[in-house]
Design an enzyme around this catalytic site. Structure first.
Site, PDB file in Angstrom:
ATOM      1  N   HIS A  56      49.969  41.734  42.131  1.00 54.38           N
ATOM      2  CA  HIS A  56      48.852  41.266  41.291  1.00 54.38           C
ATOM      3  C   HIS A  56      49.317  41.066  39.850  1.00 54.38           C
ATOM      4  O   HIS A  56      49.233  41.974  39.026  1.00 54.38           O
ATOM      5  CB  HIS A  56      47.726  42.308  41.371  1.00 54.38           C
ATOM      6  CG  HIS A  56      46.434  41.871  40.773  1.00 54.38           C
ATOM      7  ND1 HIS A  56      45.218  42.316  41.236  1.00 54.38           N
ATOM      8  CD2 HIS A  56      46.149  41.049  39.737  1.00 54.38           C
ATOM      9  CE1 HIS A  56      44.240  41.775  40.523  1.00 54.38           C
ATOM     10  NE2 HIS A  56      44.785  41.015  39.594  1.00 54.38           N
ATOM     11  N   LEU A  59      50.369  35.235  35.389  1.00 56.05           N
ATOM     12  CA  LEU A  59      51.475  34.637  34.628  1.00 56.05           C
ATOM     13  C   LEU A  59      51.010  33.542  33.668  1.00 56.05           C
ATOM     14  O   LEU A  59      51.784  33.097  32.822  1.00 56.05           O
ATOM     15  CB  LEU A  59      52.553  34.106  35.579  1.00 56.05           C
ATOM     16  CG  LEU A  59      53.334  35.194  36.345  1.00 56.05           C
ATOM     17  CD1 LEU A  59      54.323  34.563  37.323  1.00 56.05           C
ATOM     18  CD2 LEU A  59      54.067  36.124  35.390  1.00 56.05           C
ATOM     19  N   ARG A  60      49.753  33.074  33.799  1.00 54.94           N
ATOM     20  CA  ARG A  60      49.116  32.158  32.830  1.00 54.94           C
ATOM     21  C   ARG A  60      49.679  30.743  32.790  1.00 54.94           C
ATOM     22  O   ARG A  60      49.229  29.939  31.962  1.00 54.94           O
ATOM     23  CB  ARG A  60      49.157  32.740  31.405  1.00 54.94           C
ATOM     24  CG  ARG A  60      48.556  34.127  31.271  1.00 54.94           C
ATOM     25  CD  ARG A  60      47.094  34.173  31.633  1.00 54.94           C
ATOM     26  NE  ARG A  60      46.522  35.480  31.325  1.00 54.94           N
ATOM     27  CZ  ARG A  60      45.567  36.041  32.054  1.00 54.94           C
ATOM     28  NH1 ARG A  60      45.081  35.446  33.136  1.00 54.94           N
ATOM     29  NH2 ARG A  60      45.080  37.210  31.710  1.00 54.94           N
ATOM     30  N   ASN A  90      44.241  32.312  38.933  1.00 52.81           N
ATOM     31  CA  ASN A  90      43.288  31.897  37.885  1.00 52.81           C
ATOM     32  C   ASN A  90      43.979  31.271  36.679  1.00 52.81           C
ATOM     33  O   ASN A  90      43.789  31.673  35.539  1.00 52.81           O
ATOM     34  CB  ASN A  90      42.369  33.055  37.455  1.00 52.81           C
ATOM     35  CG  ASN A  90      43.111  34.216  36.813  1.00 52.81           C
ATOM     36  OD1 ASN A  90      44.306  34.374  36.995  1.00 52.81           O
ATOM     37  ND2 ASN A  90      42.391  35.025  36.045  1.00 52.81           N
ATOM     38  N   HIS A 230      42.542  46.101  42.601  1.00 52.77           N
ATOM     39  CA  HIS A 230      42.204  47.086  41.562  1.00 52.77           C
ATOM     40  C   HIS A 230      40.968  47.962  41.840  1.00 52.77           C
ATOM     41  O   HIS A 230      39.963  47.882  41.136  1.00 52.77           O
ATOM     42  CB  HIS A 230      42.069  46.422  40.187  1.00 52.77           C
ATOM     43  CG  HIS A 230      41.354  45.088  40.145  1.00 52.77           C
ATOM     44  ND1 HIS A 230      40.123  44.871  40.700  1.00 52.77           N
ATOM     45  CD2 HIS A 230      41.725  43.908  39.583  1.00 52.77           C
ATOM     46  CE1 HIS A 230      39.767  43.611  40.484  1.00 52.77           C
ATOM     47  NE2 HIS A 230      40.727  43.013  39.815  1.00 52.77           N
ATOM     48  N   ASN A 276      38.784  44.550  33.414  1.00 55.39           N
ATOM     49  CA  ASN A 276      37.879  44.356  34.535  1.00 55.39           C
ATOM     50  C   ASN A 276      38.620  44.628  35.842  1.00 55.39           C
ATOM     51  O   ASN A 276      39.579  43.927  36.122  1.00 55.39           O
ATOM     52  CB  ASN A 276      37.356  42.915  34.516  1.00 55.39           C
ATOM     53  CG  ASN A 276      36.344  42.669  35.601  1.00 55.39           C
ATOM     54  OD1 ASN A 276      36.105  43.509  36.453  1.00 55.39           O
ATOM     55  ND2 ASN A 276      35.756  41.490  35.604  1.00 55.39           N
ATOM     56  N   ASP A 303      48.052  44.253  37.820  1.00 53.72           N
ATOM     57  CA  ASP A 303      47.022  43.417  37.177  1.00 53.72           C
ATOM     58  C   ASP A 303      47.460  43.058  35.748  1.00 53.72           C
ATOM     59  O   ASP A 303      46.650  43.005  34.818  1.00 53.72           O
ATOM     60  CB  ASP A 303      45.643  44.083  37.171  1.00 53.72           C
ATOM     61  CG  ASP A 303      44.515  43.087  36.886  1.00 53.72           C
ATOM     62  OD1 ASP A 303      44.800  41.879  36.758  1.00 53.72           O
ATOM     63  OD2 ASP A 303      43.348  43.515  36.780  1.00 53.72           O
TER      64      ASP A 303
HETATM   65  O1  DOR Z   1      40.961  42.568  33.420  1.00 51.59           O
HETATM   66  C1  DOR Z   1      41.151  41.596  34.119  1.00 51.59           C
HETATM   67  N1  DOR Z   1      41.851  40.532  33.671  1.00 51.59           N
HETATM   68  N2  DOR Z   1      40.631  41.563  35.338  1.00 51.59           N
HETATM   69  C2  DOR Z   1      40.655  40.455  36.099  1.00 51.59           C
HETATM   70  O2  DOR Z   1      40.144  40.488  37.186  1.00 51.59           O
HETATM   71  C3  DOR Z   1      41.257  39.206  35.593  1.00 51.59           C
HETATM   72  C4  DOR Z   1      42.240  39.485  34.547  1.00 51.59           C
HETATM   73  C5  DOR Z   1      42.642  38.274  33.757  1.00 51.59           C
HETATM   74  O3  DOR Z   1      42.878  37.200  34.348  1.00 51.59           O
HETATM   75  O4  DOR Z   1      42.766  38.387  32.541  1.00 51.59           O
HETATM   76 ZN    ZN Z   2      40.574  41.198  39.228  1.00 57.96          ZN
END
Ligand code: DOR
Ligand code: ZN
Length: 435
Positions: A56, A59-60, A90, A230, A276, A303
């Site tokens: 998890h 990498l953006r 995402n 998570h 989150n 994460d």
């Molecule tokens: O804290 C978080 N950041 N939880 C997520 O589910 C997504 C992640 C993010 O993409 O920044």
């Molecule tokens: Zn998440």
């Protein structure tokens, strides 16, 4: 092809042994070993673990290359002892087509520091309305096996059922970000005494637990694989424990930050602690640690969520959730689980648990056949060397990630990653990344 001789490493904390890495595999194991023209690595006192695998990672790239790129995230991963990471979907555009997952896969290969395995989105644009092209992503050069809308929950039960049915055909897995959106509207932190005192809208534990309870039943009904991202509450651990006892094909992860930090951190109003799911209570932390020890929770996943300064260094309510994780995951997990066993007869069992939760099990769940192997002759030479007695202070600007949102800045942590090898090639030596 490079040849490496590692001298005197303690595999899983056992007796010192030499390793010869040749042609991408562990060619020899023994004492007094040498090889012509080899790079010699003095590993006296260092512990050798199979290369860590992160299920998890954000990498953006594509889209937010100002926060992290595949290359900078790969550097952070190698420095953290990782040889493989799974890149969350995402991005912008979202990784919901064969084209985007192939792009991420190719960028990972070009960086060449860790194996980057793209995760595909479950729904188009993470919108939770229509299934993405799961089959096309599975058949692509990226061979996607994990699908996730992480950051968003697949909250529609009918869509979740269809996704589970679809991936069952090729033994894929749906990784769920468990958050019932109707219960977390406007939520800023864990719902409890601290949120009440600070006057921040709460994110109740039941928002996570109700989705996990529903999804393990759906996974049981369909006979497909579910992975829970998570896990953050004691109630979630209990639901997963019961589901496993029923034979449901469910696996689960916990992050290092949920193993160490609690909602009390929000009292500082420092958005670096906004994440989150949110940081929870002491009782949740204790249940997560117990679940990780007894195998209810299969793995530690970072994460890793880099965010640019303008998205993070602002008022709590406007800050994006998420924290860096790759370079601190092993030290924080050590601190949470096993530091006190270092130097005692319990040390090898502790390293074995870490190898299972941070390398073997994530490799199995992700289907990464070249990772998570025990360090034996013939195994792929993916490994990391750790100084278990070194303590170091985390510095916000001392990390390789392009972003600086670490909650551990200024903290002194145990365990330093000294070297990492990917298919026998050093990616990190003397704590320095090689590319
Ligand atoms: O804290 C978080 N950041 N939880 C997520 O589910 C997504 C992640 C993010 O993409 O920044
Ligand atoms: Zn998440």
């Amino acid at each position: 092809m490079s040849v490496v001789v590692i001298k005197g490493a303690r595999i899983l904390g056992g007796d010192p042994v030499d390793l010869v890495l040749r042609d991408g595999v562990i060619a020899e194991l023994g004492t007094g070993l040498s090889a012509d023209g080899a790079t010699v690595v003095d590993a006296a006192g260092l512990v050798a673990l199979p290369g860590l695998v992160d299920l998890h990672t954000h990498l953006r790239e594509p889209g937010r290359e100002d926060a992290e790129t595949v290359h900078t995230g790969s550097r952070a991963a190698a420095l953290g002892g990782y040889t493989a990471v799974c890149a969350m979907a995402n991005t912008s555009p979202v990784a919901d087509t064969a084209g985007v997952v192939e792009q991420v896969y190719r960028l990972g290969q070009e960086a060449g520091l860790v194996d980057v395995q793209p995760i595909g989105a479950v729904t188009i644009g993470l919108a939770g309305e229509r299934l993405a092209e799961l089959g096309a992503m599975a058949d692509s050069a990226a061979r996607v096996r994990i699908f996730s809308d992480d950051g968003h929950c697949v909250s529609d039960p009918r869509l979740m059922r269809r996704a589970l049915e679809y991936v069952k055909a090729f033994d894929g897995v749906i990784a769920q970000h468990a958050e019932e959106p109707r219960l977390t509207e406007g939520a800023q932190m864990h719902e409890g005494d601290v949120s009440a005192r600070l006057g921040l809208t709460g994110w109740p534990a039941v928002a996570e637990e109700s989705i996990i309870a529903r999804d393990v039943l759906l996974a049981e009904h369909v006979g497909a694989r579910l992975h829970v991202c998570h896990v953050s509450t004691a109630g979630s651990v209990e639901i997963i424990r019961v589901a496993k006892a029923r034979g449901v094909r469910v696996t689960a992860e916990v992050t290092p930050h949920h193993l160490l930090l609690t909602h009390v951190k929000a009292e500082s109003y420092d958005p670096v602690y906004k994440v989150n799911p949110p940081l929870r209570t002491d009782a949740d932390v204790a249940a997560l640690r117990e679940g990780l020890r007894d195998g209810t929770i299969d793995i530690v996943a970072t994460d890793h969520a880099p965010h640019a300064a303008e998205d993070k260094e602002c008022e709590w309510a406007y800050a994006r959730p998420g924290m860096l994780g790759l370079e601190t995951a092993l030290p924080i997990t050590l601190e949470a689980l096993g530091e006190q066993s270092i130097g005692t007869p319990a040390e090898p069992a502790m390293w074995d648990l870490i190898a299972e939760r941070m390398s073997r099990a994530p490799a199995r769940i992700a289907g990464l056949d070249n990772h998570g192997h025990d360090l034996k002759v013939g195994a792929p030479a993916n490994l990391t060397l750790i100084d278990p007695t070194a303590r170091w202070t985390v510095e916000e600007t001392g990390l390789a990630s392009l972003s600086h949102n670490t909650p551990y800045a200024g903290m002194t942590v145990p365990g330093r990653i000294v070297a990492t090898f990917l298919r026998g090639v050093p990616t990190v030596l003397d704590g320095k990344v090689q590319k």
